[in-house]
Design a protein around this motif. Sequence first.
Motif, PDB file in Angstrom:
ATOM      1  N   GLU A  80       0.829  -1.211   0.000  1.00 17.58           N
ATOM      2  CA  GLU A  80       0.000   0.000   0.000  1.00 17.58           C
ATOM      3  C   GLU A  80       0.861   1.258   0.000  1.00 17.58           C
ATOM      4  N   GLU A  81       1.888   1.234   0.812  1.00 13.88           N
ATOM      5  CA  GLU A  81       2.803   2.371   0.878  1.00 13.88           C
ATOM      6  C   GLU A  81       3.541   2.542  -0.449  1.00 13.88           C
ATOM      7  N   LYS A  82       3.894   1.420  -1.063  1.00 11.77           N
ATOM      8  CA  LYS A  82       4.583   1.454  -2.347  1.00 11.77           C
ATOM      9  C   LYS A  82       3.694   2.103  -3.410  1.00 11.77           C
ATOM     10  N   GLU A  83       2.421   1.776  -3.410  1.00 10.56           N
ATOM     11  CA  GLU A  83       1.485   2.365  -4.372  1.00 10.56           C
ATOM     12  C   GLU A  83       1.320   3.865  -4.131  1.00 10.56           C
ATOM     13  N   ARG A  84       1.259   4.241  -2.849  1.00 13.57           N
ATOM     14  CA  ARG A  84       1.146   5.652  -2.511  1.00 13.57           C
ATOM     15  C   ARG A  84       2.372   6.409  -3.001  1.00 13.57           C
ATOM     16  N   LEU A  85       3.555   5.840  -2.830  1.00 13.68           N
ATOM     17  CA  LEU A  85       4.798   6.471  -3.285  1.00 13.68           C
ATOM     18  C   LEU A  85       4.847   6.553  -4.810  1.00 13.68           C
ATOM     19  N   LYS A  86       4.376   5.514  -5.480  1.00 11.99           N
ATOM     20  CA  LYS A  86       4.356   5.540  -6.948  1.00 11.99           C
ATOM     21  C   LYS A  86       3.436   6.646  -7.453  1.00 11.99           C
ATOM     22  N   LYS A  87       2.299   6.815  -6.777  1.00 17.22           N
ATOM     23  CA  LYS A  87       1.363   7.877  -7.154  1.00 17.22           C
ATOM     24  C   LYS A  87       2.027   9.252  -6.959  1.00 17.22           C
ATOM     25  N   LYS A  88       2.708   9.395  -5.829  1.00 11.55           N
ATOM     26  CA  LYS A  88       3.393  10.655  -5.541  1.00 11.55           C
ATOM     27  C   LYS A  88       4.479  10.926  -6.575  1.00 11.55           C
ATOM     28  N   TRP A  89       5.234   9.881  -6.960  1.00 16.10           N
ATOM     29  CA  TRP A  89       6.280  10.036  -7.967  1.00 16.10           C
ATOM     30  C   TRP A  89       5.675  10.463  -9.299  1.00 16.10           C
ATOM     31  N   THR A  90       4.549   9.865  -9.658  1.00 18.10           N
ATOM     32  CA  THR A  90       3.878  10.205 -10.912  1.00 18.10           C
ATOM     33  C   THR A  90       3.435  11.662 -10.917  1.00 18.10           C
ATOM     34  N   GLU A  91       2.902  12.121  -9.784  1.00 15.91           N
ATOM     35  CA  GLU A  91       2.479  13.527  -9.682  1.00 15.91           C
ATOM     36  C   GLU A  91       3.663  14.463  -9.874  1.00 15.91           C
ATOM     37  N   LYS A  92       4.770  14.143  -9.231  1.00 15.32           N
ATOM     38  CA  LYS A  92       5.985  14.973  -9.367  1.00 15.32           C
ATOM     39  C   LYS A  92       6.493  14.939 -10.811  1.00 15.32           C
ATOM     40  N   SER A  93       6.462  13.774 -11.402  1.00 13.52           N
ATOM     41  CA  SER A  93       6.926  13.621 -12.778  1.00 13.52           C
ATOM     42  C   SER A  93       6.061  14.428 -13.746  1.00 13.52           C
ATOM     43  N   LEU A  94       4.748  14.377 -13.550  1.00 10.50           N
ATOM     44  CA  LEU A  94       3.851  15.161 -14.403  1.00 10.50           C
ATOM     45  C   LEU A  94       4.107  16.651 -14.247  1.00 10.50           C
TER      46      LEU A  94
END
Length: 122
Positions: A80-94
């Motif tokens: 769950e934490e990994k998915e949250r971090l991936k979402k955060k990374w995607t937001e930063k990348s966008l």
Amino acid sequence: MDFAFMMAEQRIKDAIQKGDLDDLPGKGKPLELEDLSTVPQELRMGYKILKNAGYVPEEVQLKKEMMSIHDLIDLCQDPEEKERLKKKWTEKSLRFNALMEKRKISNSSAFGAYRNKIHKKF
């Protein structure tokens, strides 16, 4: 020597004699020279000015955050934490990509070439 140079030198000597330069940060310490060989020559002056002023461009800050998040993702055990971090990374990348697109920095420019070198390192 031209007149302006001689005047500047005289003012520096006067300031040293009066002690005006005694409280400068780093006095008596060796200079820390930076290796700017990876920064294109035409961008070095601007880079130094911004860095000395304490300014970090948003895209640089975003890149740092993206790298940190990527490292956390690699180390994370909780799905769950990994998915949250991936979402955060995607937001930063966008956000990063939007900044780059907004500035319309082409790959033919000096910064575009430098940006490609940065991306290869990451």
